[in-house]
Design an enzyme around this catalytic site. Structure first.
Site, PDB file in Angstrom:
ATOM      1  CB  CYS A  12      -5.263  14.086  30.020  1.00  0.00           C
ATOM      2  SG  CYS A  12      -3.594  14.705  30.039  1.00  0.00           S
ATOM      3  NE  ARG A  34       4.480  13.622  33.342  1.00  0.00           N
ATOM      4  CZ  ARG A  34       3.651  14.490  33.898  1.00  0.00           C
ATOM      5  NH1 ARG A  34       4.129  15.510  34.594  1.00  0.00           N
ATOM      6  NH2 ARG A  34       2.345  14.342  33.777  1.00  0.00           N
ATOM      7  CD  GLN A  42      -0.232  12.435  36.727  1.00  0.00           C
ATOM      8  OE1 GLN A  42      -0.697  11.895  35.737  1.00  0.00           O
ATOM      9  NE2 GLN A  42       0.131  13.703  36.732  1.00  0.00           N
ATOM     10  CG  ASP A  51      -4.640  12.212  36.093  1.00  0.00           C
ATOM     11  OD1 ASP A  51      -5.075  13.329  36.383  1.00  0.00           O
ATOM     12  OD2 ASP A  51      -3.821  12.004  35.190  1.00  0.00           O
ATOM     13  CG  HIS A  62      -8.717  13.786  32.861  1.00  0.00           C
ATOM     14  ND1 HIS A  62      -7.948  12.668  33.091  1.00  0.00           N
ATOM     15  CD2 HIS A  62      -7.847  14.832  32.768  1.00  0.00           C
ATOM     16  CE1 HIS A  62      -6.676  13.014  33.131  1.00  0.00           C
ATOM     17  NE2 HIS A  62      -6.592  14.319  32.935  1.00  0.00           N
ATOM     18  CE  LYS A  97      -1.290  26.632  36.651  1.00  0.00           C
ATOM     19  NZ  LYS A  97      -0.084  25.782  36.564  1.00  0.00           N
ATOM     20  CG  HIS A 102      -6.561  18.258  33.147  1.00  0.00           C
ATOM     21  ND1 HIS A 102      -5.840  17.304  32.465  1.00  0.00           N
ATOM     22  CD2 HIS A 102      -7.046  19.088  32.191  1.00  0.00           C
ATOM     23  CE1 HIS A 102      -5.882  17.551  31.166  1.00  0.00           C
ATOM     24  NE2 HIS A 102      -6.608  18.639  30.976  1.00  0.00           N
TER      25      HIS A 102
END
Length: 646
Positions: free
Chosen positions: A337, A366, A384, A386, A388, A472, A518
């Protein structure tokens, strides 16, 4: 008198100090037998805890998560009580209820607790249950708690107590065992009818590798023996479906300690499967006007200082990369992000440019404790799916609906028909920990609720579970054997647009702050593939599976014909392999069944002469003989029918 409001909106009056059990008894004796805990204004109470003011009350039974939580929390204390008797001088860490059962972290001193010791501990637990001991809650002053546990040499408990606020400390006692605990618990141990301790593992105290390694004992309990029997049967099936076992058998992925713990490597078949999943989502995202980007695998430390991730996760991340330039530090990318925020800032934006949808299959790293690593579901490097979305506040609901459409397509295509959703909103009272205006929060929360209502999606609302940066919506799927997995998520974020000073020019010629959404339907490619393996037991949908067809020549004389069939299928985009081993056909069939290949084509003299194949379907047996061109047509139609559904 106080007023008690029930979930159906009805209201009854009771004497001040009434407890959950008394309320249940006032409704029916059967309910009083079944109820395990109660919710009071959103907080879970023991059934014996007095209610002193007007409240909204929910009564929880075994069928409710809250009921199971109280049941298993008490079971964790029962385990500790048994250990206290069997291992004098043992010290206790923490013993929470978890999604399926409970565990307790203990320091047995010189003793060693092994798997072979679990039956004896179970027997002691059953012996204690027979006493039907009351579980008694007590408020205690911090000084008294430190003295009590200090006198017992409970250094781990004293460490926990030292961090607690005086006036909010409670203990629970059953028999000769007293534990520091917030609760909730059952009123007695009597409802615990079936006990199974499942495993022993090591766990660092408080999850830090520089602290002492404790012994973690896992277990599960039930109010009926039949339930335990059913659970154990389920666990046997789960072992067969273990994605680590199946992934190895199907040659999908591997790990190497030489490469590093928690760093998966995708083998050719697994890579092909993963790329098909990515292409599947790409096609859907194109229909919904996403633009794909690629960002670097590292980022300057200042990027994560700006985003706030360094302050929150810096100590638990991989150590920074120092360049030859003095003072310059980089981090392995822990999330995508912040990079996407910088892409947004690359051009001036107008209200006409929004929503802007940026997608990336971004690999992130991570640091996870080695004891927490587990196959593909808990790794140190993962990708991910991902995206946005940068939008105006009035576009949040519409974007939520579109993302929900995408997640619905993903779940349907993978046959995840049984799923539920949770809406996580702000705490009703404590608003200090959230950023963003009340107006924006109310709009976003209402948009999520309305989006779920429009889609006919039953979503559980949890107050106080929102992230500090926004509300969320999380999706939990149930796999083929009933286990819950958290997969898709949609999150509203007011934090990063503020931190990165993101703006757009509104229709009023004034600068405004966009809202950031997200979104990750898969969650991560690694975790999603693991869940899909366990859901399907490795029998993937035909369009996705690594090998769709195995061609089995009866003898080596027909290997050339088998290769001819394979090459034809390849021209029709059908993935086929030839099993040309010098083995009997029965052995080849069994082996390829174990490889979970959907179709097997057996070829011998008759088939070679006539340009035919003898078809077998995984789990269905013989499907007859046909021209291989006809088989290819049937295969392509079957795949196309699957794809047309989404």
């Amino acid at each position: 008198m106080i007023k008690i409001t029930f979930p159906d909106g009805s209201v009854r009056e009771y004497n001040e100090g009434v407890n959950g059990l008394q309320i249940a008894e006032s409704i029916s004796s059967r309910l009083a037998q079944d109820v395990l805990a109660c919710g009071v204004n959103g907080e879970i109470y023991d059934l014996g805890r007095p209610i002193k003011e007007d409240a909204s009350v929910v009564l929880y039974k075994w069928e409710d998560e809250e009921g199971k939580h109280a049941f298993w929390h008490t079971s964790a204390h029962l385990l500790a009580e048994a250990l206290q008797e069997l291992y004098p001088g043992i010290q206790f860490g923490i013993g929470p209820a978890i999604e399926n059962g409970f565990y307790y972290d203990v320091d047995p001193g010189e003793a060693v607790i092994k798997e072979a010791d679990l039956p004896a501990i179970e027997a002691k637990m059953a012996e204690l249950v027979a006493k039907k001991e009351a579980v008694v809650r007590a408020d205690i002053a911090k000084s008294d708690a430190l003295k009590m546990f200090g006198n017992r040499g409970e250094t781990y408990k004293c460490e926990l107590i030292s961090e607690l606020e005086d006036g909010h400390i409670t203990t629970y006692t059953q028999g000769a065992f007293t534990d520091l605990c917030r609760g909730p618990h059952l009123m007695t141990t009597a409802p615990i009818k079936a006990i199974k301790l499942t495993s022993v593992a090591g766990a660092y105290w408080r999850g830090h590798e520089d602290r002492k390694m404790l012994t973690r004992i896992y277990g599960i309990t039930f109010p009926k023996k039949k339930m335990l029997d059913e659970y154990l049967t389920l666990m046997e099936e789960a072992k067969k479906r273990d994605h680590r076992k199946i992934g190895k058998e199907m040659q999908l992925f591997m790990f190497s300690d030489t490469v590093g713990k928690g760093l998966p490597m995708w083998l050719p078949k697994g890579t092909a499967l993963r790329l098909r999943l990515q292409e599947f989502l790409r096609r859907i995202q194109t229909r919904y006007d996403y633009q794909e980007v690629i960002t670097p695998p590292i980022g300057n430390k200042l990027l994560y200082v700006t985003s706030g991730h360094y302050a929150k996760y810096g100590k638990d991340a991989f150590q920074p990369i120092h360049t030859p330039e003095e003072g310059e530090e980089y981090f392995l990318k822990p999330m995508n992000c912040p990079h996407h925020c910088e892409i947004y800032k690359n051009f001036p934006r107008s209200y006409k440019d929004l929503p802007l949808r940026i997608a990336e299959f971004g690999t992130v790293c991570r640091y996870e404790q080695s004891g927490e690593l587990h196959g593909l579901t808990r790794v140190r490097s993962f990708t991910q799916d991902d995206a946005h979305i940068f939008c105006r506040p009035d576009q949040v609901k519409g974007e939520f609906l579109r993302v929900m459409d995408i997640i619905s397509i993903v779940f349907r295509s993978m046959d995840f028909s049984n799923f539920e959703a949770q809406i996580s909103l702000r705490d009703k009272v404590n608003r200090e920990k959230y950023i963003g205006s009340d107006e924006n929060w109310e709009k976003a929360e209402q948009a999520i609720i309305e989006a779920c209502e429009e889609k006919g999606l039953k979503a559980k609302i949890e107050y106080g579970e929102a992230a500090f940066y926004g509300p969320k919506l999380d999706f939990m799927v149930k796999d083929a054997i009933g286990r819950r997995w958290q997969l898709g998520t949609i999150q509203v974020d007011y934090n990063l647009p503020e931190r990165f000073d993101l703006e757009y020019m509104g229709s009023d010629n004034q600068k405004h702050r966009p809202v950031m959404i997200h979104r990750a339907p898969f969650g991560s490619m690694e975790r999603f593939v693991a869940v899909l393996i366990e859901h399907t037991a490795g029998k993937f949908p035909l369009w996705l599976t690594p090998d769709q067809v195995a061609i089995l020549p009866i003898s080596e004389k027909f290997n050339e014909y088998a290769e001819q069939v394979k090459m034809y299928l390849k021209t029709r985009e059908i993935r086929a392999i030839v099993d040309d081993r010098n083995e009997k056909i029965g052995r080849k069939i069994r082996d390829n069944e174990m490889k979970r290949i959907p179709y097997m084509l057996i070829v011998g003299e008759k088939e070679a002469e006539n340009g035919e194949v003898s078809v077998r379907r995984q789990g269905e047996g013989d499907k007859g003989t046909m021209k291989f061109e006809e088989f290819a047509k049937i295969m392509n139609e079957e795949v196309q029918n699957m794809i047309n559904k989404w």
